[in-house]
Design a protein around this motif. Structure first.
Motif, short mmCIF file in Angstrom:
data_model
loop_
_atom_site.label_atom_id
_atom_site.label_comp_id
_atom_site.label_asym_id
_atom_site.label_seq_id
_atom_site.Cartn_x
_atom_site.Cartn_y
_atom_site.Cartn_z
N ALA A 20 -92.29 65.72 -116.70
CA ALA A 20 -91.31 65.01 -115.88
C ALA A 20 -90.37 64.16 -116.73
CB ALA A 20 -92.03 64.13 -114.86
N LEU A 21 -90.87 63.67 -117.86
CA LEU A 21 -90.06 62.82 -118.72
C LEU A 21 -88.99 63.57 -119.50
CD1 LEU A 21 -92.61 60.28 -120.20
CD2 LEU A 21 -90.73 59.82 -118.61
N VAL A 22 -89.20 64.84 -119.78
CA VAL A 22 -88.25 65.58 -120.62
C VAL A 22 -86.83 65.56 -120.02
CG1 VAL A 22 -87.67 67.84 -121.57
CG2 VAL A 22 -90.00 66.97 -121.77
N PRO A 23 -86.62 66.00 -118.79
CA PRO A 23 -85.23 65.97 -118.27
C PRO A 23 -84.73 64.56 -118.02
CG PRO A 23 -86.72 66.76 -116.59
CD PRO A 23 -87.52 66.65 -117.84
N LEU A 24 -85.63 63.64 -117.66
CA LEU A 24 -85.20 62.27 -117.42
C LEU A 24 -84.71 61.61 -118.71
CD1 LEU A 24 -87.98 61.06 -114.97
CD2 LEU A 24 -85.64 61.70 -114.44
N LEU A 25 -85.46 61.80 -119.80
CA LEU A 25 -85.04 61.24 -121.08
C LEU A 25 -83.77 61.91 -121.60
CD1 LEU A 25 -88.44 60.69 -122.89
CD2 LEU A 25 -86.85 58.96 -122.05
N PHE A 26 -83.64 63.21 -121.35
CA PHE A 26 -82.41 63.90 -121.77
C PHE A 26 -81.20 63.33 -121.04
CE2 PHE A 26 -79.16 67.11 -121.95
CZ PHE A 26 -79.24 67.55 -123.27
N ALA A 27 -81.32 63.17 -119.74
CA ALA A 27 -80.19 62.65 -118.96
C ALA A 27 -79.87 61.22 -119.36
CB ALA A 27 -80.51 62.74 -117.47
N ALA A 28 -80.88 60.39 -119.52
CA ALA A 28 -80.65 59.00 -119.90
C ALA A 28 -80.07 58.91 -121.31
CB ALA A 28 -81.95 58.21 -119.80
N GLY A 29 -80.62 59.70 -122.23
CA GLY A 29 -80.10 59.70 -123.59
C GLY A 29 -78.67 60.17 -123.65
N TYR A 30 -78.35 61.18 -122.89
CA TYR A 30 -76.97 61.68 -122.87
C TYR A 30 -76.02 60.64 -122.29
CZ TYR A 30 -72.95 64.69 -122.35
OH TYR A 30 -71.69 65.22 -122.46
N ALA A 31 -76.44 60.01 -121.21
CA ALA A 31 -75.57 59.01 -120.57
C ALA A 31 -75.31 57.84 -121.51
CB ALA A 31 -76.20 58.53 -119.27
N LEU A 32 -76.35 57.33 -122.14
CA LEU A 32 -76.17 56.20 -123.04
C LEU A 32 -75.36 56.57 -124.28
CD1 LEU A 32 -79.70 54.55 -122.81
CD2 LEU A 32 -77.55 53.73 -121.83
N ALA A 33 -75.63 57.74 -124.84
CA ALA A 33 -74.92 58.15 -126.04
C ALA A 33 -73.47 58.52 -125.73
CB ALA A 33 -75.63 59.33 -126.70
N ALA A 34 -73.21 59.04 -124.55
CA ALA A 34 -71.83 59.35 -124.18
C ALA A 34 -71.00 58.08 -124.07
CB ALA A 34 -71.80 60.12 -122.86
N LEU A 35 -71.64 57.00 -123.66
CA LEU A 35 -70.93 55.72 -123.60
C LEU A 35 -70.76 55.11 -124.99
CD1 LEU A 35 -72.64 54.12 -120.48
CD2 LEU A 35 -70.33 55.07 -120.62
N ALA A 36 -71.74 55.33 -125.85
CA ALA A 36 -71.72 54.70 -127.17
C ALA A 36 -70.88 55.47 -128.19
CB ALA A 36 -73.15 54.55 -127.69
N PHE A 37 -70.91 56.81 -128.12
CA PHE A 37 -70.21 57.63 -129.10
C PHE A 37 -69.01 58.30 -128.44
CE2 PHE A 37 -74.75 57.90 -130.45
CZ PHE A 37 -74.63 57.09 -131.56
N ASP A 38 -68.07 58.71 -129.26
CA ASP A 38 -66.87 59.33 -128.73
C ASP A 38 -67.04 60.82 -128.46
OD1 ASP A 38 -64.26 59.36 -127.85
OD2 ASP A 38 -63.44 59.72 -129.84
N GLY A 39 -67.80 61.51 -129.30
CA GLY A 39 -67.92 62.96 -129.17
C GLY A 39 -69.13 63.38 -128.35
N TRP A 40 -69.01 64.55 -127.76
CA TRP A 40 -70.12 65.04 -126.95
C TRP A 40 -71.24 65.60 -127.81
CZ3 TRP A 40 -71.72 70.10 -127.15
CH2 TRP A 40 -70.84 71.00 -127.74
N THR A 41 -70.95 65.99 -129.04
CA THR A 41 -72.00 66.53 -129.91
C THR A 41 -73.02 65.45 -130.27
OG1 THR A 41 -70.59 66.19 -131.84
CG2 THR A 41 -70.58 68.37 -130.85
N ALA A 42 -72.55 64.25 -130.53
CA ALA A 42 -73.47 63.15 -130.82
C ALA A 42 -74.30 62.81 -129.59
CB ALA A 42 -72.71 61.93 -131.30
#
Length: 67
Positions: A20-42
Motif C-alpha cells: 500500500a505504501l509504494v504508490p502512496l510514497l511515489f505520489a507524495a514524492g512526485y508531488a513534493l519534488a515537482a514543487l521543489a525541482f523545475d524538471g519532471w525527471t528529477a
C-alpha cells in the motif's frame, strides 16, 4: 455469501502495508519534488527512490520466509 466476501481481514500484514505504501510514497514524492525541482525527471527520480524504500525493506531488511 456476500457478507463473507466483503469482510475485512482482522489485521493487515507487513507485506500488505508495504504494498500500500509504494504508490502512496511515489505520489507524495512526485508531488513534493515537482514543487521543489523545475524538471519532471528529477521529480520522477525522487518519487522512484521514495517508492523503493518499502520494496527494499520487504526484500532485504525483512525478507519473506516460509511458514
Amino acid at each position: 455469501m456476500l457478507s463473507t466476501v466483503l469482510d475485512a481481514p482482522d489485521a493487515a500484514g507487513r507485506a500488505d502495508v508495504q504494498l500500500a505504501l509504494v504508490p502512496l510514497l511515489f505520489a507524495a514524492g512526485y508531488a513534493l519534488a515537482a514543487l521543489a525541482f523545475d524538471g519532471w525527471t528529477a521529480a520522477v527520480a525522487t518519487a522512484a527512490l521514495a517508492a523503493s524504500l518499502p520494496v527494499v525493506d520487504g526484500l532485504f531488511v525483512h525478507p519473506p520466509h516460509d511458514r
